[in-house]
Write a protein that holds these residues in place. Structure first.
Motif, PDB file in Angstrom:
ATOM      1  N   UNK A   1       5.646 -28.438  11.398  1.00 39.70           N
ATOM      2  CA  UNK A   1       5.969 -27.014  11.399  1.00 39.70           C
ATOM      3  C   UNK A   1       7.150 -26.779  10.474  1.00 39.70           C
ATOM      4  N   UNK A   2       7.069 -25.695   9.673  1.00 45.67           N
ATOM      5  CA  UNK A   2       8.220 -25.323   8.857  1.00 45.67           C
ATOM      6  C   UNK A   2       8.235 -23.821   8.640  1.00 45.67           C
ATOM      7  N   UNK A   3       9.442 -23.301   8.403  1.00 43.55           N
ATOM      8  CA  UNK A   3       9.656 -21.883   8.143  1.00 43.55           C
ATOM      9  C   UNK A   3       9.928 -21.688   6.663  1.00 43.55           C
ATOM     10  N   UNK A   4       9.362 -20.604   6.134  1.00 41.81           N
ATOM     11  CA  UNK A   4       9.633 -20.288   4.728  1.00 41.81           C
ATOM     12  C   UNK A   4       9.178 -18.864   4.444  1.00 41.81           C
ATOM     13  N   UNK A   5      10.030 -18.094   3.782  1.00 43.46           N
ATOM     14  CA  UNK A   5       9.659 -16.766   3.323  1.00 43.46           C
ATOM     15  C   UNK A   5       9.184 -15.814   4.408  1.00 43.46           C
ATOM     16  N   UNK A   6       9.849 -15.808   5.551  1.00 43.39           N
ATOM     17  CA  UNK A   6       9.481 -14.878   6.611  1.00 43.39           C
ATOM     18  C   UNK A   6       8.229 -15.256   7.377  1.00 43.39           C
ATOM     19  N   UNK A   7       7.851 -16.531   7.320  1.00 45.08           N
ATOM     20  CA  UNK A   7       6.658 -16.992   8.036  1.00 45.08           C
ATOM     21  C   UNK A   7       6.885 -18.410   8.539  1.00 45.08           C
ATOM     22  N   UNK A   8       6.075 -18.807   9.494  1.00 41.46           N
ATOM     23  CA  UNK A   8       6.098 -20.170  10.003  1.00 41.46           C
ATOM     24  C   UNK A   8       4.713 -20.766   9.763  1.00 41.46           C
ATOM     25  N   UNK A   9       4.689 -22.009   9.285  1.00 42.65           N
ATOM     26  CA  UNK A   9       3.433 -22.713   9.054  1.00 42.65           C
ATOM     27  C   UNK A   9       3.348 -23.872  10.037  1.00 42.65           C
ATOM     28  N   UNK A  10       2.213 -23.955  10.710  1.00 44.56           N
ATOM     29  CA  UNK A  10       1.952 -25.048  11.646  1.00 44.56           C
ATOM     30  C   UNK A  10       0.703 -25.772  11.153  1.00 44.56           C
TER      31      UNK A  10
ATOM     32  N   UNK B   1      -1.999 -23.293   9.586  1.00 39.26           N
ATOM     33  CA  UNK B   1      -1.962 -21.878   9.897  1.00 39.26           C
ATOM     34  C   UNK B   1      -0.587 -21.344   9.560  1.00 39.26           C
ATOM     35  N   UNK B   2      -0.538 -20.297   8.723  1.00 40.14           N
ATOM     36  CA  UNK B   2       0.723 -19.640   8.377  1.00 40.14           C
ATOM     37  C   UNK B   2       0.736 -18.277   9.037  1.00 40.14           C
TER      38      UNK B   2
ATOM     39  N   UNK C   1      15.835 -21.498  13.726  1.00 35.69           N
ATOM     40  CA  UNK C   1      16.199 -21.381  15.141  1.00 35.69           C
ATOM     41  C   UNK C   1      15.056 -21.786  16.057  1.00 35.69           C
ATOM     42  N   UNK C   2      13.934 -22.225  15.500  1.00 33.79           N
ATOM     43  CA  UNK C   2      12.767 -22.556  16.307  1.00 33.79           C
ATOM     44  C   UNK C   2      12.984 -23.751  17.204  1.00 33.79           C
ATOM     45  N   UNK C   3      12.552 -23.613  18.458  1.00 35.70           N
ATOM     46  CA  UNK C   3      12.578 -24.699  19.433  1.00 35.70           C
ATOM     47  C   UNK C   3      11.164 -24.828  19.968  1.00 35.70           C
ATOM     48  N   UNK C   4      10.530 -25.994  19.767  1.00 32.06           N
ATOM     49  CA  UNK C   4       9.118 -26.157  20.097  1.00 32.06           C
ATOM     50  C   UNK C   4       8.907 -27.115  21.256  1.00 32.06           C
ATOM     51  N   UNK C   5       7.875 -26.796  22.057  1.00 30.21           N
ATOM     52  CA  UNK C   5       7.419 -27.667  23.139  1.00 30.21           C
ATOM     53  C   UNK C   5       5.899 -27.658  23.125  1.00 30.21           C
ATOM     54  N   UNK C   6       5.305 -28.777  23.471  1.00 31.28           N
ATOM     55  CA  UNK C   6       3.855 -28.880  23.577  1.00 31.28           C
ATOM     56  C   UNK C   6       3.527 -29.282  25.004  1.00 31.28           C
ATOM     57  N   UNK C   7       2.765 -28.438  25.687  1.00 31.22           N
ATOM     58  CA  UNK C   7       2.376 -28.739  27.065  1.00 31.22           C
ATOM     59  C   UNK C   7       1.011 -28.121  27.334  1.00 31.22           C
ATOM     60  N   UNK C   8       0.156 -28.877  27.984  1.00 33.74           N
ATOM     61  CA  UNK C   8      -1.182 -28.412  28.385  1.00 33.74           C
ATOM     62  C   UNK C   8      -1.964 -27.841  27.207  1.00 33.74           C
ATOM     63  N   UNK C   9      -1.783 -28.433  26.019  1.00 32.80           N
ATOM     64  CA  UNK C   9      -2.540 -28.008  24.848  1.00 32.80           C
ATOM     65  C   UNK C   9      -2.038 -26.746  24.181  1.00 32.80           C
ATOM     66  N   UNK C  10      -0.859 -26.265  24.584  1.00 38.86           N
ATOM     67  CA  UNK C  10      -0.293 -25.058  23.985  1.00 38.86           C
ATOM     68  C   UNK C  10       1.044 -25.418  23.324  1.00 38.86           C
ATOM     69  N   UNK C  11       1.126 -25.116  22.020  1.00 34.84           N
ATOM     70  CA  UNK C  11       2.399 -25.261  21.313  1.00 34.84           C
ATOM     71  C   UNK C  11       3.180 -23.977  21.549  1.00 34.84           C
ATOM     72  N   UNK C  12       4.368 -24.114  22.103  1.00 39.77           N
ATOM     73  CA  UNK C  12       5.194 -22.992  22.515  1.00 39.77           C
ATOM     74  C   UNK C  12       6.484 -23.065  21.701  1.00 39.77           C
ATOM     75  N   UNK C  13       6.663 -22.104  20.784  1.00 34.28           N
ATOM     76  CA  UNK C  13       7.828 -22.138  19.892  1.00 34.28           C
ATOM     77  C   UNK C  13       8.633 -20.859  20.087  1.00 34.28           C
TER      78      UNK C  13
END
Length: 129
Positions: free
Chosen positions: A58-67, A89-90, A101-113
């Motif tokens: 995952x990275x942020x650039x130009x007002x968007x996040x790409x996963x 996916x952007x 400032x993104x803080x990510x967690x992965x649980x039960x198949x859902x990426x939660x950022x």
């Protein structure tokens, strides 16, 4: 299933993986996503069941996040309805956020950022005369 059909299915799976590697058709699947407003934060929820956490980037650039990531397709798949392979996916931020400032967690198949919203401030100066 008889051997010729299984062999042909394996050939088709190999061809699909080669096309994915070339990137000519884009991502073979796109995980669904939601943006949630939490007053001082934005939360991105991305459904990625079966995706290896080690493959997620995952990275942020130009007002968007790409996963990006990858869900492996079993080598001896006999019947397949779930898409697999690489994805990217952007998603544009619906509001301004504090960079990195993104803080990510992965649980039960859902990426939660969770991203902190950026609230512009205006300096107010007083004139003293």
């Amino acid at each position: 299933m008889n051997e010729p059909v299984l062999a042909r299915l394996q050939q088709l799976m190999t061809l699909r993986e080669e096309v994915e590697t070339l990137g000519t058709l884009g991502s073979p699947w796109t995980p669904p996503a939601d943006w949630v407003d939490e007053d001082t934060h934005l939360r991105l929820l991305l459904d990625v069941p079966g995706v290896d956490p080690e493959s997620l980037e995952m990275h942020e650039e130009g007002g968007a996040v790409t996963v990006a990531g990858r869900r492996e397709v079993p080598a001896r798949l006999l019947h397949g309805e779930r898409p697999g392979g690489a994805f990217s996916r952007t998603l544009p931020f619906p509001e301004a956020t504090v960079p990195n400032s993104g803080e990510a967690q992965l649980a039960a198949g859902v990426l939660n950022v969770r991203f902190e919203k950026r609230h512009p401030t205006i300096d107010v100066r007083s004139e003293q005369g």
